[in-house]
Design a protein around this motif. Structure first.
Motif, PDB file in Angstrom:
ATOM      1  N   HIS A  77      -4.767  -2.925   3.349  1.00 45.99           N
ATOM      2  CA  HIS A  77      -3.672  -3.600   4.031  1.00 45.99           C
ATOM      3  C   HIS A  77      -3.666  -3.205   5.502  1.00 45.99           C
ATOM      4  CE1 HIS A  77      -1.857  -5.276   0.415  1.00 45.99           C
ATOM      5  NE2 HIS A  77      -2.107  -4.122  -0.178  1.00 45.99           N
ATOM      6  N   ARG A  89       3.823   4.409  10.261  1.00 44.71           N
ATOM      7  CA  ARG A  89       2.502   4.955  10.566  1.00 44.71           C
ATOM      8  C   ARG A  89       2.442   5.341  12.033  1.00 44.71           C
ATOM      9  NH1 ARG A  89      -3.096   1.608   9.896  1.00 44.71           N
ATOM     10  NH2 ARG A  89      -2.489   0.873  11.948  1.00 44.71           N
ATOM     11  N   SER A 138       4.195   1.452   1.918  1.00 43.78           N
ATOM     12  CA  SER A 138       5.344   0.834   1.252  1.00 43.78           C
ATOM     13  C   SER A 138       5.977   1.802   0.262  1.00 43.78           C
ATOM     14  CB  SER A 138       4.934  -0.460   0.551  1.00 43.78           C
ATOM     15  OG  SER A 138       4.167  -0.192  -0.601  1.00 43.78           O
ATOM     16  N   THR A 180      -5.824   1.033   1.114  1.00 38.12           N
ATOM     17  CA  THR A 180      -5.757  -0.170   0.292  1.00 38.12           C
ATOM     18  C   THR A 180      -6.355  -1.401   0.961  1.00 38.12           C
ATOM     19  OG1 THR A 180      -3.567  -0.685   1.162  1.00 38.12           O
ATOM     20  CG2 THR A 180      -3.656   0.576  -0.874  1.00 38.12           C
ATOM     21  N   ASP A 239      -1.444  -0.217   6.462  1.00 33.87           N
ATOM     22  CA  ASP A 239      -1.375   0.918   5.549  1.00 33.87           C
ATOM     23  C   ASP A 239      -2.016   2.155   6.176  1.00 33.87           C
ATOM     24  OD1 ASP A 239      -0.618   2.219   3.289  1.00 33.87           O
ATOM     25  OD2 ASP A 239      -2.259   1.488   2.044  1.00 33.87           O
ATOM     26  N   GLY A 293       0.791  -1.202   0.000  1.00 37.31           N
ATOM     27  CA  GLY A 293       0.000   0.000   0.000  1.00 37.31           C
ATOM     28  C   GLY A 293       0.830   1.263   0.000  1.00 37.31           C
TER      29      GLY A 293
END
Length: 352
Positions: free
Chosen positions: A230, A193, A182, A228, A233, A179
């Motif tokens: 994920h 995050r 990355s 996304t 993410d 996502g």
């Protein structure tokens, strides 16, 4: 306001680099469509042409070996080699231009902001799923106008990315798929995050990336939407009264990072940016410090519109997505703004 017109030499270098980068992006985009490999694969004693898309082995068979598949195989490898050579040549020329950009003082964008934008554009598909908003967008506008703004107006320790949920990033090309986070780690591996703010990532030096999106007009609650899906993410936070900025046209401009290399910023229409900043500066619950900065940025944007960006009249139908009250205020402020551009050597690149 301190608006400094760049000299003719700097203007020429900026135009040349922007055109060179546009050519590079076109070749790079096609080259990326040839990612992976194409090879012959034997199955039960018979050869089949296999198109492998990534290192995980994902792909598909294109058929048994015959004249047609042989032609596909030959054309694939010939075109990939040709694009690879052209891409390398253009990248070498861009690298050679770095020194000229730095010497001309047009390397304005903090390297981390440029690297973040470059990482995102690696998977762009021609649309604008992530739009640079807030202070960082000013770098695009000053290049569009051929000027430099005073560093105090540009200083920022973050970049806001507005997510156009109608469009998606083609994250399938990112390996491993992780996502948006990355992609940020490709710019700086220390991005993480924030535990209590999943819409925000910060690197080891405290530079932050915020992911925002407009809140539905009928909703009065602030919610968060996964970018996304994920697990780790970024999660976009919905911001109220952002819908009309979201509806504004998007423009793209080539800017130059502190490292002398170019990158494209997708930003809101400059008139919408000005209207948004002026609106923020009038909010009663807005921090007084932020209100002053918002108004200064809004006014300088109007000065750029009046003195340089004549293709963006404030009374255009392109702004019909803005509330009429904001359009009226934009026109009123535009009529009153005073233009005092200074023709001098560009001020130094911001040191942040």
């Amino acid at each position: 306001m301190n608006i400094n017109e760049i000299n003719e030499n700097s203007r020429r270098i900026l135009i040349d680099v922007a055109q060179l980068y546009e050519a590079y992006l076109a070749v790079d985009s096609e080259f990326r469509s040839y990612r992976g490999s194409m090879r012959w694969k034997k199955v039960n004693g018979k050869e089949y042409l296999f198109r492998q898309r990534n290192s995980r082995g994902d792909g598909k068979s294109l058929g048994a070996r015959d004249a047609h598949t042989q032609e596909i195989y030959d054309n694939f490898h010939a075109r990939k080699a040709e694009l690879g050579e052209r891409r390398k040549s253009l990248l070498d020329r861009l690298t050679q231009q770095r020194g000229f950009c730095i010497a001309a003082g047009i390397n304005r964008v903090p390297k981390i902001a440029a690297d973040v934008a470059r990482s995102i554009r690696l998977v762009k598909t021609g649309s604008h799923p992530l739009i640079v908003v807030g202070t960082s967008a000013l770098f695009a506008y000053e290049n569009m106008a051929g000027v430099h703004l005073e560093p105090a107006l540009l200083a920022s320790e973050d970049i806001d990315l507005m997510w156009d949920v109608k469009r998606k990033l083609n994250l399938a090309v990112v390996e491993p798929v992780g996502g948006l986070l990355s992609l940020l780690k490709k710019a700086d591996r220390t991005f993480e995050r924030m535990p209590n703010a999943p819409y925000r990532a910060a690197n080891a030096k405290g530079y932050m990336v915020d992911l925002i999106k407009p809140a539905p007009a009928q909703s009065h609650k602030t919610t968060r939407v996964s970018f996304t899906g994920h697990k780790h993410d970024l999660v976009a936070v919905e911001i109220h009264n952002l819908d009309w900025l979201y509806a504004a046209p998007v423009v793209s401009a080539t800017v130059i990072g502190n490292d002398g290399l170019p990158v494209v910023f997708d930003v809101p229409d400059p008139r919408a940016f000005a209207a948004h900043k002026l609106w923020l500066s009038a909010l009663p619950n807005r921090s007084p410090v932020k209100k002053v900065r918002d108004r200064r940025q809004g006014i300088v944007m109007l000065q750029l519109l009046k003195a340089y960006l004549h293709d963006y009249p404030p009374d255009s139908d392109a702004l019909r997505g803005l509330p009429q009250s904001l359009r009226d205020n934009l026109q009123s402020e535009f009529d009153r703004v005073v233009i005092e551009p200074q023709k001098q050597t560009p001020i130094p690149a911001p040191g942040f």
